[in-house]
Design a protein around this motif. Structure first.
Motif, short mmCIF file in Angstrom:
data_model
loop_
_atom_site.label_atom_id
_atom_site.label_comp_id
_atom_site.label_asym_id
_atom_site.label_seq_id
_atom_site.Cartn_x
_atom_site.Cartn_y
_atom_site.Cartn_z
N SER A 117 1.67 3.88 -19.57
CA SER A 117 3.13 3.99 -19.65
C SER A 117 3.57 5.39 -20.03
N ARG A 118 2.79 5.97 -20.91
CA ARG A 118 3.19 7.28 -21.42
C ARG A 118 2.97 8.39 -20.39
N MET A 119 1.88 8.27 -19.62
CA MET A 119 1.58 9.34 -18.68
C MET A 119 2.35 9.20 -17.38
N ALA A 120 2.50 7.97 -16.94
CA ALA A 120 3.02 7.73 -15.60
C ALA A 120 4.25 8.55 -15.26
N PRO A 121 5.25 8.60 -16.14
CA PRO A 121 6.48 9.27 -15.73
C PRO A 121 6.33 10.78 -15.57
N GLN A 122 5.31 11.34 -16.17
CA GLN A 122 5.23 12.80 -16.09
C GLN A 122 4.21 13.30 -15.08
N VAL A 123 3.71 12.43 -14.24
CA VAL A 123 2.72 12.85 -13.23
C VAL A 123 3.07 12.34 -11.85
N GLU A 124 2.44 12.93 -10.85
CA GLU A 124 2.55 12.47 -9.46
C GLU A 124 2.01 11.06 -9.32
N GLY A 125 0.98 10.78 -10.09
CA GLY A 125 0.32 9.49 -9.97
C GLY A 125 -0.85 9.42 -10.92
N LEU A 126 -1.39 8.22 -11.02
CA LEU A 126 -2.44 7.97 -12.01
C LEU A 126 -3.70 7.46 -11.33
N ILE A 127 -4.84 7.88 -11.85
CA ILE A 127 -6.09 7.26 -11.44
C ILE A 127 -6.63 6.52 -12.66
N VAL A 128 -6.80 5.23 -12.51
CA VAL A 128 -7.31 4.45 -13.64
C VAL A 128 -8.70 3.94 -13.27
N VAL A 129 -9.67 4.35 -14.05
CA VAL A 129 -11.05 4.01 -13.74
C VAL A 129 -11.54 2.87 -14.62
N SER A 130 -12.16 1.90 -13.98
CA SER A 130 -12.75 0.77 -14.71
C SER A 130 -11.76 0.18 -15.71
N LEU A 158 -7.68 -3.87 -18.22
CA LEU A 158 -6.44 -4.64 -18.30
C LEU A 158 -6.55 -5.95 -17.52
N ALA A 159 -5.73 -6.90 -17.89
CA ALA A 159 -5.67 -8.16 -17.16
C ALA A 159 -5.14 -7.92 -15.75
N SER A 160 -5.61 -8.70 -14.80
CA SER A 160 -5.22 -8.51 -13.41
C SER A 160 -3.71 -8.61 -13.24
N SER A 161 -3.10 -9.52 -13.94
CA SER A 161 -1.65 -9.69 -13.80
C SER A 161 -0.93 -8.41 -14.22
N ARG A 162 -1.38 -7.84 -15.29
CA ARG A 162 -0.77 -6.60 -15.77
C ARG A 162 -1.01 -5.47 -14.79
N ILE A 163 -2.18 -5.45 -14.22
CA ILE A 163 -2.51 -4.40 -13.26
C ILE A 163 -1.60 -4.48 -12.04
N ARG A 164 -1.41 -5.69 -11.58
CA ARG A 164 -0.55 -5.84 -10.41
C ARG A 164 0.87 -5.38 -10.75
N GLN A 165 1.31 -5.74 -11.92
CA GLN A 165 2.62 -5.34 -12.40
C GLN A 165 2.76 -3.80 -12.41
N ILE A 166 1.76 -3.17 -12.98
CA ILE A 166 1.78 -1.72 -13.06
C ILE A 166 1.78 -1.11 -11.67
N VAL A 220 -0.34 4.40 -8.70
CA VAL A 220 -1.63 4.39 -9.37
C VAL A 220 -2.74 3.91 -8.45
N ALA A 221 -3.84 4.64 -8.49
CA ALA A 221 -5.03 4.27 -7.73
C ALA A 221 -6.09 3.81 -8.72
N PHE A 222 -6.64 2.66 -8.47
CA PHE A 222 -7.68 2.14 -9.36
C PHE A 222 -9.06 2.43 -8.78
N ILE A 223 -9.96 2.76 -9.66
CA ILE A 223 -11.35 2.89 -9.24
C ILE A 223 -12.16 1.82 -9.95
N ASN A 224 -12.98 1.14 -9.20
CA ASN A 224 -13.81 0.06 -9.73
C ASN A 224 -13.01 -1.03 -10.46
N ARG A 225 -11.97 -1.46 -9.82
CA ARG A 225 -11.25 -2.63 -10.28
C ARG A 225 -10.57 -3.20 -9.06
#
Lengths: 355, 355
Positions: free
Chosen positions: B112-125, B128-136, B142-147
């Motif tokens: 939440s803190r980083m997202a607004p100040q960047v082009e995008g996020l890479i979240v590795v492994s 978080l719960a799947s529901s939360r991930i989908r929400q995000i 955001v691009a997920f790696i290994n999830r």
DNA sequence: TCTTGTTTTGCAAACGTTTGCAGAGAAAAG
DNA sequence: CTTTTCTCTGCAAACGTTTGCAAAACAAGA
């Protein structure tokens, strides 16, 4: 609708001034408690999050620091990065990470590119020329780790004393011919360790041989195993744990047993007990160093450069399974007792205690 | 004088408009070549460097991406971070690094803190719960790696096929009782590897036993050595190389020889040949995954979220010194030939070739 | 009720860019 | 020599905050 909500939108929605909304976040004590509660509720509901760039533009504070390392894949750096990031996060700062790939030109470019957009820079194990470093330190807020250029702000992980302890220990075990296997030649830590070994062995009439693993990888060190073994040394101190580990690999391949035939001491304690036998090494408080550097950058945020300082954290010898008595039963040496080096006035000495 | 020179100062100095100076950098083809040369010279002389925050504010482009990993000290991540940073740098992007310390709450906050100040996020492994991930994923780039959460943009390092190869290989060497030693239970990779082992062993009538190293450290795995050895398995596949290495340490302490008494295969190839014997493992192209994720974020910069995609890079089995024929001479099994899994339409399969 | 003082809020400028629009020249076309 | 078309440059608004200053509201003292 229009992306993220802004302070102005919130203000309009609540029928109050943007400045009031702003203050609700930054100077809540200036406002009537009910007002700040009101604003906070609305902000929460609307999913408002402050725009860092706008804030940075307005205040001149970037809210971020830069961290530059030669090679993040080298196990020495990740714990340092981690500590820096955690501590910065506590201080409300984000961290930009960059990897120079051991290339001074790339390092120089990265410094120039990052410096203007951050509160300050932490440069670890810089490969830049001293003259250039001093130049940079003059015009940028930068803290160096493991690079000792006068007049700059630098925090050093000093292993000199620990190396003396290590050599004392080896001598007491009867070792007389000792090798130092160096790492990256441009590295301050390497020069420091090299001369620590030299000074001590010279002073105590031990025989020392120098080798150098270039690059400072496991493979390079392993390839060195044969020649080190053949040199007749009975103990070796390596620039770091990965070189020590590589050496052990080389020794094993050559049928040389550790610690029976040769004792090995590493440096930096990056491998913990994952080697066999578990590696004796010199532990170093990277976390404390990282935190000190971050703290330095976060202090007096106004100034255009940091005032020179030399902060030292001393490493400590940790004995595990790779050190033992010399094979040929020569009589153990007794050395005169160590005396603590006097610390000159301008030098702060600290023993790192990790939190 | 007043800190860094600005576009406006440069303009005043040259007697031209700020917009012209701006264009000299961003749209030089709109300007007379002499003008841009003039500006560039002056900028050089004055040491002008553009203010990223102002630019970001004006354009809406942050010029940075965020990279979130569970634990930078885990050797799986540094090469990934390195590749991401290098590639981002080529694209003119900086990277914010953050470490969640394996804590889902911290991860959520950081996102939440980083997202607004960047082009995008890479979240590795992500932990978080799947529901939360989908929400995000719905509201953030955001691009997920290994999830592997449906509808999100995700790049996966798939080891299923390589695990089948590994098990086939073990079966051909005569192994019948095999252990899988898992890692972090919340980890997608762990679940994937777990079921890859399960499916294959079930289909080919091999006996499988499950263990789990928690936390997934060398020490935890080493402590498991005894029970794994006592379980009577003749081969083990570990969640990753550090667990495999820990197991080897445990085996050595228990007098169990690798690969004579038990074969071991790791995963991720983070240790290369630094173990003894050199660890057989499944190599995985983290660099390619990182680059793909960065590329995804840099494409269509306008959109508020990434369109779902499932990009897969397959791991490959690399045999080194920790695999050998089973000790008790049972007859080698011959398995029916492997058939390629059909890839469904929406799935892109790629074999990573590193640059 | 009228000062005076204090607390709370609003106004507007500033931070350093970018960019749509329009003006000024110059070149080309008639 | 006028018109048209380009090429080049300038003006001014906008991005989302913060903050000095001043106005408004309120409380307290006389």
């Amino acid at each position: 609708m229009t992306g993220r909500p802004t302070i102005t939108q919130l203000a309009a929605e609540l029928g109050i001034a943007p400045s009031t909304v702003s203050r609700a976040f930054t100077r809540p004590n200036l406002l009537k408690p009910e007002t700040v509660a009101l604003v906070q509720k609305a902000a929460e509901a609307a999913g408002y999050v402050p725009n860092h760039h706008a804030r940075a533009l307005s205040t001149g504070r970037a809210g971020a620091i830069g961290l530059i390392v030669p090679d993040i894949a080298n196990p020495f750096f990740p714990p340092l990065v981690r500590a820096a990031q955690n501590y910065a996060s506590d201080l409300g700062l984000s961290v930009f990470l960059a990897d120079t790939d051991e290339d001074p030109n790339r390092e120089d470019r990265l410094i120039s590119r990052m410096a203007p957009q951050v509160e300050g820079l932490i440069v670890v194990s810089s490969r830049l020329a001293s003259s250039r470093i001093r130049q940079i330190a003059d015009s940028q807020r930068v803290a160096f780790i493991n690079r000792d250029v006068p007049e700059t702000y630098r925090v050093l992980l000093d292993t000199t004393a620990a190396i003396r302890s290590a050599l004392t220990h080896l001598a007491e075990l009867g070792h007389r011919r000792i090798a130092y296997v160096g790492g990256p030649p441009q590295s301050w830590a390497n020069k420091q360790r090299h001369s620590a070994v030299d000074n001590f062995t010279k002073a105590h009439a031990l025989e020392v041989m120098h080798f150098s693993a270039d690059p400072g990888t496991y493979e390079a060190a392993k390839a060195l195993g044969d020649s080190v073994a053949a040199s007749g040394v009975t103990a070796v101190i390596a620039f770091d744990d990965v070189i020590a580990h590589g050496l052990m690999g080389g020794f094993a391949a050559a049928g040389v047993e550790v610690p029976k035939d040769v004792s090995v001491i590493g440096c930096d304690d990056t491998l913990a007990t994952t080697t066999f036998p578990a590696l004796s090494t010199i532990a170093v408080n990277v976390g404390a160093a990282a935190r000190r550097a971050v703290a330095a950058l976060s202090e007096n945020p106004g100034s255009t450069s940091l005032t020179g300082a030399r902060v030292i954290f001393e490493g400590t010898l940790v004995l595990r399974g790779t050190t033992g008595p010399v094979r040929s039963a020569s009589s153990p040496l007794t050395l005169e007792p160590e005396l603590d080096y006097p610390t000159t006035g301008s030098v702060q000495v600290r023993r790192g205690s990790d939190s």
